[in-house]
Design an enzyme around this catalytic site. Structure first.
Site, PDB file in Angstrom:
ATOM      1  N   LYS A 112       0.826  -1.206   0.000  1.00 30.41           N
ATOM      2  CA  LYS A 112       0.000   0.000   0.000  1.00 30.41           C
ATOM      3  C   LYS A 112       0.861   1.258   0.000  1.00 30.41           C
ATOM      4  O   LYS A 112       0.531   2.249  -0.645  1.00 30.41           O
ATOM      5  CB  LYS A 112      -0.978   0.002   1.185  1.00 30.41           C
ATOM      6  CG  LYS A 112      -2.114  -1.013   1.010  1.00 30.41           C
ATOM      7  CD  LYS A 112      -3.231  -0.841   2.033  1.00 30.41           C
ATOM      8  CE  LYS A 112      -4.415  -1.754   1.676  1.00 30.41           C
ATOM      9  NZ  LYS A 112      -5.539  -1.660   2.618  1.00 30.41           N
ATOM     10  N   LYS A 195      -5.230  -9.669  -5.688  1.00 30.54           N
ATOM     11  CA  LYS A 195      -6.512  -9.930  -5.048  1.00 30.54           C
ATOM     12  C   LYS A 195      -7.496  -8.810  -5.373  1.00 30.54           C
ATOM     13  O   LYS A 195      -7.094  -7.675  -5.616  1.00 30.54           O
ATOM     14  CB  LYS A 195      -6.335 -10.067  -3.535  1.00 30.54           C
ATOM     15  CG  LYS A 195      -6.270  -8.749  -2.785  1.00 30.54           C
ATOM     16  CD  LYS A 195      -6.433  -8.967  -1.288  1.00 30.54           C
ATOM     17  CE  LYS A 195      -6.668  -7.646  -0.571  1.00 30.54           C
ATOM     18  NZ  LYS A 195      -8.072  -7.221  -0.557  1.00 30.54           N
ATOM     19  N   LYS A 198     -10.935  -3.393  -2.335  1.00 22.37           N
ATOM     20  CA  LYS A 198     -11.769  -2.196  -2.352  1.00 22.37           C
ATOM     21  C   LYS A 198     -10.976  -0.982  -2.790  1.00 22.37           C
ATOM     22  O   LYS A 198     -11.436  -0.179  -3.588  1.00 22.37           O
ATOM     23  CB  LYS A 198     -12.323  -1.931  -0.940  1.00 22.37           C
ATOM     24  CG  LYS A 198     -13.536  -2.751  -0.577  1.00 22.37           C
ATOM     25  CD  LYS A 198     -14.171  -2.204   0.702  1.00 22.37           C
ATOM     26  CE  LYS A 198     -13.999  -3.176   1.839  1.00 22.37           C
ATOM     27  NZ  LYS A 198     -12.846  -2.865   2.708  1.00 22.37           N
TER      28      LYS A 198
END
Ligand code: ATP
Ligand code: MG
Length: 332
Positions: A112, A195, A198
Site C-alpha cells: 500500500k 486480489k 476495495k
C-alpha cells in the site's frame, strides 16, 4: 462457546465478492457456533486518507450490508470500532512491544505504501497491523475469520499476544486464523495476479454487492480470461477462468468439478453469461435489504450503539487487566 472476532473497513461504497466469499460469509455461519464479535473498522479506514462525509456514509452502508447478508444482532455483536475507545488504547500498549523491524516486514504496508509513495504514507498505515492485533486481543478471540491476505497480520497478532503474556503474565488468548482455502483469495477480474481489493482494484476488476447487476454482468463478460478455450480449473495456467469458477461454485453450492463437467464443449462466453445471472440473483435481495436498513439511519445507529455497549463490556475488562499487568496505577 469459542469466541470469534473480525472486522471490515468502510473504504468503499460497497463490499466486493472477495470480502463476502473470503470473510463475511464465514462470519454469518459462525454466529451459530461462536460467541461472535464483528466490527466496521473505521479507525483503520482513515489510515490512507479519507473524506469525513463519505466515511460516515460508508460506515452506515457497511453496517447495513453486513445486516443484509445475514448478520443478526440477536446472535452476534455488531459494532463500529471508533465507538469502543479501548481499541485505540490497547493499540498503544501493543505498539510499545512491537519491534520496528517486525512491523516493517508487513507486506500489506509495503504494497500500500509503495502505491502512495513511501514518504507520503501515514504512520497510521504503518501501525495498522498493531491496531488490528488490539481489535482481536481485546475480545480474547479464539478464531479470526479472514481472507488469505490477512495471514501475516494474524501471525503478528499471535506473536504480540504471546510476547505480552510472557512479559507481563497470562492476559490474552492466542487467536488462530480461520481461512477457508477455496475462497481465501478472490482475484481482480482485470488482473488475476492481484486480489480483488476495495481500495486497489480498478472498478472493472471488482464485482460489488451493491453495484447495478447489469454493470456487474458487463464486468464479468470483459473479465480477463486465459489462452485456450476450454473451461478448466487450473489456478496457475488459467487464473482468470479459475477465479470465475471459484465464484460460481461458492455462490451456487455446486462443486468446481461439477461445473467443469457442465461446461465441457462450451466456451468462456457461456460460463460468463451464466455467472452473471448467478451474481444478479445473489445480489438483488441483498441490495433490497441494504436499502431498507439505510432508509432508517436512526434505527441503524441505535442498533450499532447497542452493539458498541455490548462490545465495551468485554473490551474494557480485557484492557483493565492489561493495564494492571503493565503496572499502570488503577483508575480512581
Ligand atoms: P482495502 O483495499 O481497503 O484494504 P479490502 O478489499 O482488502 O479493502 P478489507 O476491509 O481490508 O477489504 O478486508 C475485509 C475482509 O475481506 C478481510 O478478512 C480480508 O481478508 C477479506 N478480503 C479482502 N479481499 C479479499 C479477496 N480478494 N479474497 C478473499 N478475501 C478478501
Ligand atoms: Mg484490505
Amino acid at each position: 462457546r469459542p469466541r470469534v472476532l473480525s472486522g471490515i473497513q468502510p473504504t468503499a461504497d460497497s463490499f466486493h465478492l472477495g470480502n463476502y466469499l473470503g470473510a463475511v460469509r464465514n462470519w454469518v455461519a459462525m454466529q451459530e457456533t461462536h460467541d461472535a464479535f464483528y466490527c466496521v473498522v473505521d479507525l483503520h479506514a482513515i489510515t490512507a486518507g479519507h473524506d469525513p462525509v463519505v466515511l460516515r456514509q460508508r460506515t452506515r452502508v457497511a453496517a447495513a450490508q453486513l445486516l443484509a447478508v445475514g448478520l443478526d444482532p440477536e446472535r452476534c455483536t455488531l459494532f463500529v470500532q471508533s465507538q469502543v475507545p479501548e481499541h485505540a488504547q490497547l493499540a498503544w500498549v501493543l505498539s510499545c512491544i512491537t519491534g520496528f523491524g517486525e512491523a516493517s516486514r508487513m507486506t500489506q504496508f509495503k504494497d500500500k505504501s509503495a502505491k502512495q509513495g513511501a514518504d507520503r504514507s501515514s504512520v497510521g498505515l504503518f501501525t495498522y497491523p498493531i491496531l488490528q492485533a488490539a481489535d482481536i486481543l481485546l475480545y480474547q478471540a479464539d478464531a479470526v475469520p479472514v481472507g488469505e491476505d490477512q495471514r501475516q497480520h494474524l501471525e503478528l497478532t499471535r506473536d504480540l499476544a504471546q510476547r505480552f503474556n510472557t512479559l507481563f503474565g497470562a492476559t490474552f488468548t492466542v487467536p488462530a486464523p480461520y481461512i477457508v482455502r477455496d475462497t481465501a483469495k478472490i482475484v481482480d477480474l482485470q488482473d488475476p495476479s492481484a486480489k480483488m481489493s476495495k481500495s486497489a482494484s480498478s472498478p472493472a476488476g471488482l464485482i460489488e454487492l451493491l453495484d447495478d447487476p447489469a454493470r456487474s454482468a458487463k464486468k464479468i463478460r470483459s473479465a480477463v480470461t486465459d489462452t485456450g478455450r476450454e473451461v478448466t480449473f487450473d489456478q496457475a495456467a488459467k487464473p482468470g477462468v479459475s477465479n470465475l469458477l471459484t465464484i460460481y461454485a461458492a455462490l451456487t453450492a455446486r462443486s468446481i468439478d461439477e461445473l467443469v463437467e457442465a461446461y465441457e464443449g462450451k466456451g468462456y462466453g457461456d460460463l460468463k453469461k451464466d455467472l452473471a445471472a448467478v451474481v444478479t440473483e445473489f445480489v438483488t435481495p441483498i441490495q433490497e435489504r441494504t436499502r431498507a436498513y439505510l432508509d432508517d439511519p436512526a434505527q441503524l445507529d441505535k442498533l450499532l450503539a447497542i452493539g458498541a455497549e455490548k462490545a465495551r463490556a468485554v473490551a474494557s475488562t480485557t484492557l483493565a487487566a492489561a493495564y494492571d499487568r503493565i503496572g499502570f496505577l488503577p483508575a480512581a
